[in-house]
Design a protein around this motif. Structure first.
Motif, PDB file in Angstrom:
ATOM      1  N   ALA A  31       0.817  -1.213   0.000  1.00 44.87           N
ATOM      2  CA  ALA A  31       0.000   0.000   0.000  1.00 44.87           C
ATOM      3  C   ALA A  31       0.854   1.268   0.000  1.00 44.87           C
ATOM      4  N   GLY A  32       2.167   1.098  -0.020  1.00 45.51           N
ATOM      5  CA  GLY A  32       3.058   2.248  -0.138  1.00 45.51           C
ATOM      6  C   GLY A  32       3.671   2.747   1.151  1.00 45.51           C
ATOM      7  N   ALA A  33       3.663   1.942   2.196  1.00 40.68           N
ATOM      8  CA  ALA A  33       4.262   2.382   3.451  1.00 40.68           C
ATOM      9  C   ALA A  33       5.750   2.676   3.269  1.00 40.68           C
ATOM     10  N   SER A  34       6.209   3.752   3.898  1.00 43.13           N
ATOM     11  CA  SER A  34       7.630   4.108   3.846  1.00 43.13           C
ATOM     12  C   SER A  34       8.399   3.211   4.806  1.00 43.13           C
ATOM     13  N   VAL A  35       9.375   2.505   4.294  1.00 37.65           N
ATOM     14  CA  VAL A  35       9.992   1.430   5.061  1.00 37.65           C
ATOM     15  C   VAL A  35      10.942   1.926   6.141  1.00 37.65           C
TER      16      VAL A  35
END
Length: 267
Positions: free
Chosen positions: A209-213
């Motif tokens: 979903a595009g979470a910033s790692v």
């Protein structure tokens, strides 16, 4: 009053102190005694009569998922958005009481305000997400509940669903567009919560979903640091596979590798 009704009222009072103490109508509503509720209403009982601590018959009925009684009370003029001393509404209590999608729909059709917050900032959506009531979560989202409202501690519906390990609820919130990188008051993201508990499937869903790692919390910890430090090797590998930086240091100057080594969590 039968034993089941007495037990329900005791439990409700423990969970929500403002639901303690009952009137005859609240007792009947809590026990699911539809005929008694109807008789009391026909006899002129006030559908909005409050207990000593501010709860209404509608609140007891929604918490137990007694949809027929909810309908009867609303038809008799019960106010759908009254709050008790905890700031809880009937919709909030239905959301936490069970996955009562039919009850939720009746309340929404009666005009229940979907984004009201209680004294601690919880909304119906956050309460449903906490308990993994995915059907209720979906019904509230369909009614345009704001998925990004937060509690006084900065907890969103997504954070609480993730932290509770509710995969289906997490996916429903992500599909509805919940902001994936919002943080709580400690600076922790949903990804950090999931990684710190080793919920690899949820970690993968958040990453998709595009979470910033590599976002860091107030202690400068990352999702990888929390996963490695807790010994969740598979979760750490999932994070590394999308480019998580293993060299980031937290406020103590430690990296994910250093935490893993200290805990003897070396793959």
């Amino acid at each position: 009053m039968n034993t089941r009704a007495q037990t329900f009222i005791v439990l409700a009072g423990l969970l929500f102190p403002a639901m303690a103490m009952s009137t005859p109508l609240t007792s009947a509503a809590a026990a699911g005694q539809t005929a008694t509720v109807q008789a009391l209403l026909l006899a002129g009982a006030n559908p909005d009569a409050r207990s000593d601590s501010g709860s209404t018959p509608l609140m007891f009925a929604t918490f137990a998922g007694h949809t027929a009684i909810v309908r009867a009370l609303l038809l008799a003029g019960a106010s759908v958005d009254l709050i008790n001393e905890d700031g809880s509404t009937g919709l909030m209590l239905a959301a936490v009481g069970g996955d009562y999608t039919e009850t939720i729909q009746v309340l929404l059709l009666a005009g229940a305000s979907v984004d009201l917050q209680d004294n601690t900032g919880f909304t119906a959506l956050i309460l449903a997400a906490l308990n993994g009531h995915t059907g209720t979560v979906q019904a509230l989202l369909n009614a345009r509940a704001n998925p990004d409202l937060s509690t006084n501690g900065g907890i969103t519906a997504l954070i609480i669903a993730v932290g509770s390990g509710h995969t289906a609820t997490t996916r429903a919130l992500l599909l509805a567009g919940a902001s994936v990188d919002l943080t709580d008051n400690l600076g922790q993201t949903p990804l950090i919560y999931a990684a710190g508990k080793g919920y690899t499937v949820i970690v993968q869903a958040l990453l998709l979903a595009g979470a910033s790692v590599d976002l860091q919390d107030n202690d400068r910890g990352t999702a990888l640091i929390y996963a490695a430090g807790s010994g969740y090797t598979v979760t750490a590998q999932a994070l590394l596979s999308v480019g998580a930086n293993p060299d980031i240091k937290d406020n103590d100057g430690s990296t994910a590798l250093m935490y893993a080594a200290a805990e003897v969590h070396i793959p």
